[in-house]
Design a protein around this motif. Structure first.
Motif, PDB file in Angstrom:
ATOM      1  N   THR A   1     -74.796  39.935 -25.978  1.00 55.02           N
ATOM      2  CA  THR A   1     -73.645  40.276 -25.138  1.00 55.02           C
ATOM      3  C   THR A   1     -72.906  41.506 -25.660  1.00 55.02           C
ATOM      4  OG1 THR A   1     -72.335  38.635 -26.381  1.00 55.02           O
ATOM      5  CG2 THR A   1     -73.303  37.930 -24.289  1.00 55.02           C
ATOM      6  N   GLY A   2     -73.481  42.175 -26.653  1.00 57.93           N
ATOM      7  CA  GLY A   2     -72.907  43.427 -27.115  1.00 57.93           C
ATOM      8  C   GLY A   2     -71.775  43.298 -28.109  1.00 57.93           C
ATOM      9  N   ARG A   3     -71.530  42.099 -28.622  1.00 56.97           N
ATOM     10  CA  ARG A   3     -70.474  41.924 -29.646  1.00 56.97           C
ATOM     11  C   ARG A   3     -71.120  42.087 -31.018  1.00 56.97           C
ATOM     12  NH1 ARG A   3     -68.139  36.372 -27.108  1.00 56.97           N
ATOM     13  NH2 ARG A   3     -70.382  36.007 -27.053  1.00 56.97           N
ATOM     14  N   TYR A   4     -71.429  43.325 -31.334  1.00 58.17           N
ATOM     15  CA  TYR A   4     -72.281  43.611 -32.483  1.00 58.17           C
ATOM     16  C   TYR A   4     -71.609  43.292 -33.823  1.00 58.17           C
ATOM     17  CZ  TYR A   4     -74.949  45.996 -28.873  1.00 58.17           C
ATOM     18  OH  TYR A   4     -75.663  46.279 -27.735  1.00 58.17           O
ATOM     19  N   ASP A   5     -70.336  43.590 -33.947  1.00 57.38           N
ATOM     20  CA  ASP A   5     -69.658  43.300 -35.214  1.00 57.38           C
ATOM     21  C   ASP A   5     -69.634  41.795 -35.501  1.00 57.38           C
ATOM     22  OD1 ASP A   5     -69.137  45.943 -35.880  1.00 57.38           O
ATOM     23  OD2 ASP A   5     -67.218  45.978 -34.815  1.00 57.38           O
ATOM     24  N   LYS A   6     -69.354  41.003 -34.460  1.00 59.33           N
ATOM     25  CA  LYS A   6     -69.369  39.547 -34.626  1.00 59.33           C
ATOM     26  C   LYS A   6     -70.772  39.054 -34.943  1.00 59.33           C
ATOM     27  CE  LYS A   6     -67.096  36.631 -32.340  1.00 59.33           C
ATOM     28  NZ  LYS A   6     -66.587  35.723 -31.282  1.00 59.33           N
ATOM     29  N   ALA A   7     -71.755  39.635 -34.275  1.00 60.38           N
ATOM     30  CA  ALA A   7     -73.144  39.230 -34.515  1.00 60.38           C
ATOM     31  C   ALA A   7     -73.545  39.526 -35.958  1.00 60.38           C
ATOM     32  CB  ALA A   7     -74.079  39.956 -33.546  1.00 60.38           C
ATOM     33  N   ILE A   8     -73.181  40.699 -36.444  1.00 61.26           N
ATOM     34  CA  ILE A   8     -73.510  41.056 -37.827  1.00 61.26           C
ATOM     35  C   ILE A   8     -72.872  40.062 -38.796  1.00 61.26           C
ATOM     36  CG2 ILE A   8     -73.118  42.772 -39.643  1.00 61.26           C
ATOM     37  CD1 ILE A   8     -73.375  44.928 -37.450  1.00 61.26           C
ATOM     38  N   ALA A   9     -71.604  39.734 -38.560  1.00 59.13           N
ATOM     39  CA  ALA A   9     -70.899  38.799 -39.448  1.00 59.13           C
ATOM     40  C   ALA A   9     -71.570  37.426 -39.444  1.00 59.13           C
ATOM     41  CB  ALA A   9     -69.431  38.680 -39.029  1.00 59.13           C
ATOM     42  N   GLU A  10     -71.989  36.962 -38.250  1.00 60.91           N
ATOM     43  CA  GLU A  10     -72.625  35.644 -38.157  1.00 60.91           C
ATOM     44  C   GLU A  10     -74.018  35.650 -38.783  1.00 60.91           C
ATOM     45  OE1 GLU A  10     -71.625  32.699 -37.257  1.00 60.91           O
ATOM     46  OE2 GLU A  10     -69.611  33.342 -36.721  1.00 60.91           O
ATOM     47  N   PHE A  11     -74.772  36.707 -38.551  1.00 61.73           N
ATOM     48  CA  PHE A  11     -76.095  36.792 -39.173  1.00 61.73           C
ATOM     49  C   PHE A  11     -75.979  36.870 -40.698  1.00 61.73           C
ATOM     50  CE2 PHE A  11     -77.859  38.506 -35.017  1.00 61.73           C
ATOM     51  CZ  PHE A  11     -78.693  37.419 -34.804  1.00 61.73           C
ATOM     52  N   GLU A  12     -74.974  37.602 -41.179  1.00 60.78           N
ATOM     53  CA  GLU A  12     -74.744  37.678 -42.629  1.00 60.78           C
ATOM     54  C   GLU A  12     -74.385  36.298 -43.176  1.00 60.78           C
ATOM     55  OE1 GLU A  12     -75.493  40.039 -44.468  1.00 60.78           O
ATOM     56  OE2 GLU A  12     -74.959  42.011 -43.661  1.00 60.78           O
ATOM     57  N   ARG A  13     -73.583  35.565 -42.427  1.00 61.62           N
ATOM     58  CA  ARG A  13     -73.214  34.192 -42.828  1.00 61.62           C
ATOM     59  C   ARG A  13     -74.448  33.303 -42.859  1.00 61.62           C
ATOM     60  NH1 ARG A  13     -70.557  29.918 -39.380  1.00 61.62           N
ATOM     61  NH2 ARG A  13     -69.726  28.362 -40.810  1.00 61.62           N
ATOM     62  N   PHE A  14     -75.290  33.450 -41.861  1.00 61.98           N
ATOM     63  CA  PHE A  14     -76.540  32.689 -41.802  1.00 61.98           C
ATOM     64  C   PHE A  14     -77.381  32.964 -43.048  1.00 61.98           C
ATOM     65  CE2 PHE A  14     -81.064  32.633 -40.772  1.00 61.98           C
ATOM     66  CZ  PHE A  14     -81.226  31.365 -40.239  1.00 61.98           C
ATOM     67  N   LEU A  15     -77.527  34.235 -43.413  1.00 64.60           N
ATOM     68  CA  LEU A  15     -78.342  34.602 -44.571  1.00 64.60           C
ATOM     69  C   LEU A  15     -77.706  34.135 -45.878  1.00 64.60           C
ATOM     70  CD1 LEU A  15     -79.356  38.199 -43.473  1.00 64.60           C
ATOM     71  CD2 LEU A  15     -80.874  36.229 -43.678  1.00 64.60           C
ATOM     72  N   GLU A  16     -76.387  34.083 -45.906  1.00 61.95           N
ATOM     73  CA  GLU A  16     -75.703  33.623 -47.117  1.00 61.95           C
ATOM     74  C   GLU A  16     -75.961  32.141 -47.380  1.00 61.95           C
ATOM     75  OE1 GLU A  16     -71.136  33.171 -48.917  1.00 61.95           O
ATOM     76  OE2 GLU A  16     -71.480  34.157 -46.976  1.00 61.95           O
ATOM     77  N   TYR A  17     -75.889  31.336 -46.317  1.00 65.02           N
ATOM     78  CA  TYR A  17     -76.031  29.887 -46.476  1.00 65.02           C
ATOM     79  C   TYR A  17     -77.474  29.398 -46.360  1.00 65.02           C
ATOM     80  CZ  TYR A  17     -70.960  29.415 -46.302  1.00 65.02           C
ATOM     81  OH  TYR A  17     -69.624  29.518 -46.579  1.00 65.02           O
ATOM     82  N   TYR A  18     -78.294  30.152 -45.649  1.00 65.21           N
ATOM     83  CA  TYR A  18     -79.670  29.704 -45.429  1.00 65.21           C
ATOM     84  C   TYR A  18     -80.656  30.843 -45.702  1.00 65.21           C
ATOM     85  CZ  TYR A  18     -77.010  26.135 -42.949  1.00 65.21           C
ATOM     86  OH  TYR A  18     -76.108  25.159 -42.620  1.00 65.21           O
ATOM     87  N   PRO A  19     -80.692  31.368 -46.924  1.00 63.79           N
ATOM     88  CA  PRO A  19     -81.546  32.523 -47.234  1.00 63.79           C
ATOM     89  C   PRO A  19     -83.040  32.227 -47.111  1.00 63.79           C
ATOM     90  CG  PRO A  19     -80.661  31.573 -49.242  1.00 63.79           C
ATOM     91  CD  PRO A  19     -79.952  30.896 -48.112  1.00 63.79           C
ATOM     92  N   ASP A  20     -83.426  30.958 -47.230  1.00 66.38           N
ATOM     93  CA  ASP A  20     -84.837  30.593 -47.180  1.00 66.38           C
ATOM     94  C   ASP A  20     -85.255  30.045 -45.817  1.00 66.38           C
ATOM     95  OD1 ASP A  20     -85.126  31.309 -49.877  1.00 66.38           O
ATOM     96  OD2 ASP A  20     -84.416  29.332 -50.525  1.00 66.38           O
ATOM     97  N   ASN A  21     -84.372  30.106 -44.841  1.00 68.36           N
ATOM     98  CA  ASN A  21     -84.684  29.591 -43.513  1.00 68.36           C
ATOM     99  C   ASN A  21     -85.788  30.426 -42.860  1.00 68.36           C
ATOM    100  OD1 ASN A  21     -84.106  29.524 -40.358  1.00 68.36           O
ATOM    101  ND2 ASN A  21     -83.239  27.669 -41.240  1.00 68.36           N
ATOM    102  N   GLU A  22     -86.548  29.793 -41.981  1.00 68.46           N
ATOM    103  CA  GLU A  22     -87.658  30.482 -41.334  1.00 68.46           C
ATOM    104  C   GLU A  22     -87.202  31.635 -40.441  1.00 68.46           C
ATOM    105  OE1 GLU A  22     -89.718  28.176 -38.334  1.00 68.46           O
ATOM    106  OE2 GLU A  22     -88.011  26.788 -38.199  1.00 68.46           O
ATOM    107  N   TYR A  23     -85.916  31.663 -40.087  1.00 70.55           N
ATOM    108  CA  TYR A  23     -85.391  32.740 -39.256  1.00 70.55           C
ATOM    109  C   TYR A  23     -84.636  33.801 -40.064  1.00 70.55           C
ATOM    110  CZ  TYR A  23     -86.628  30.215 -35.032  1.00 70.55           C
ATOM    111  OH  TYR A  23     -87.339  29.591 -34.031  1.00 70.55           O
ATOM    112  N   ALA A  24     -84.748  33.764 -41.388  1.00 71.03           N
ATOM    113  CA  ALA A  24     -84.040  34.748 -42.219  1.00 71.03           C
ATOM    114  C   ALA A  24     -84.526  36.164 -41.920  1.00 71.03           C
ATOM    115  CB  ALA A  24     -84.234  34.412 -43.697  1.00 71.03           C
ATOM    116  N   ALA A  25     -85.837  36.332 -41.773  1.00 69.69           N
ATOM    117  CA  ALA A  25     -86.378  37.664 -41.468  1.00 69.69           C
ATOM    118  C   ALA A  25     -85.848  38.154 -40.125  1.00 69.69           C
ATOM    119  CB  ALA A  25     -87.903  37.626 -41.463  1.00 69.69           C
TER     120      ALA A  25
END
Length: 231
Positions: A128-152
């Motif tokens: 939906t084009g909310r790129y700053d929010k998306a970046i923050a959420e993806f960074e949060r995802f990688l912080e808490y779940y670095p080994d998740n299958e969707y990390a890449a």
């Protein structure tokens, strides 16, 4: 792996050294073709992601059905066992104070979001084009779940967010880093292609061509390697 790491290090250093170069001039027709190609690749990537997410949701639904069946079995055993212990279920209910949903939330605290929940929210913000929010959420995802299958995938979409914002230095760095960290990912060829495009936008055409050559050498059968680039 060592070759990729060395290539990535050389690429990042080159980017830092020449990051201030002015992008080359484009003709209006060339810009339009580039935009159309970019939209087509983005739509294709989003379609692939939705298919992958649908598979994940189906797996989660199957797991929930299994858990529900187990829970019902446990409840049925408890209903059978309670009269034998001389403690009617009604008596237990009367003596046990009821805890409503608000009290339960206050006493236990809000449960942390699951990996799937964070990822889907981030991906929704991206589409939906909310790129700053998306970046923050993806960074949060990688912080808490670095080994998740969707990390890449999360790393890749962060690069896409930066690219969509025309922050080509950040985008190139993220795409190259993703290729280094996840060389076996299905998205790595596309990450290398987008890194090359970002370098081109920054005016580093020679570096862009080097990445394309590397892409075609390491991933010759990928759709990204077969993409015709006009640098």
């Amino acid at each position: 792996m060592i070759r990729i790491a060395a290539f990535v290090l050389f690429s990042v250093l080159a980017l830092m050294a020449g990051g201030c170069a002015l992008p080359p001039a484009h003709s209006p027709q060339s810009d339009l073709q580039t935009d159309l190609s970019r939209l087509e690749r983005r739509d294709s990537a989003i379609t692939d992601e939705l298919i992958s997410l649908q598979t994940t949701v189906e797996d989660l639904n199957r797991q929930l059905r299994i858990y529900d069946a187990r829970l019902k079995a446990i409840e049925q055993r408890q209903q059978v066992d309670q009269p034998q212990k001389g403690t009617p279920s009604r008596q237990i209910t009367e003596k046990t104070p009821r805890i409503d949903s608000e009290q339960r939330t206050a006493s236990t605290g809000r449960a942390p979001s699951s990996a799937t929940e964070i990822y889907l929210r981030a991906f929704s913000d991206y589409t939906t084009g909310r790129y700053d929010k998306a970046i923050a959420e993806f960074e949060r995802f990688l912080e808490y779940y670095p080994d998740n299958e969707y990390a890449a995938n999360a790393e890749f979409w962060i690069g896409e967010c930066y690219y969509s914002q025309q922050k080509f230095t950040e985008a190139a760095t993220r795409f190259v880093g993703m290729a280094q960290n996840y060389p076996q990912s299905a998205r790595t060829p596309n990450a290398l292609l987008k890194a090359a495009q970002a370098y081109h936008e920054l005016g580093h055409t020679d570096k862009a061509l080097e990445i394309i050559d590397f892409l075609r050498e390491q991933y010759p059968d990928s759709a990204a390697a077969k993409t015709q680039m006009e640098f």
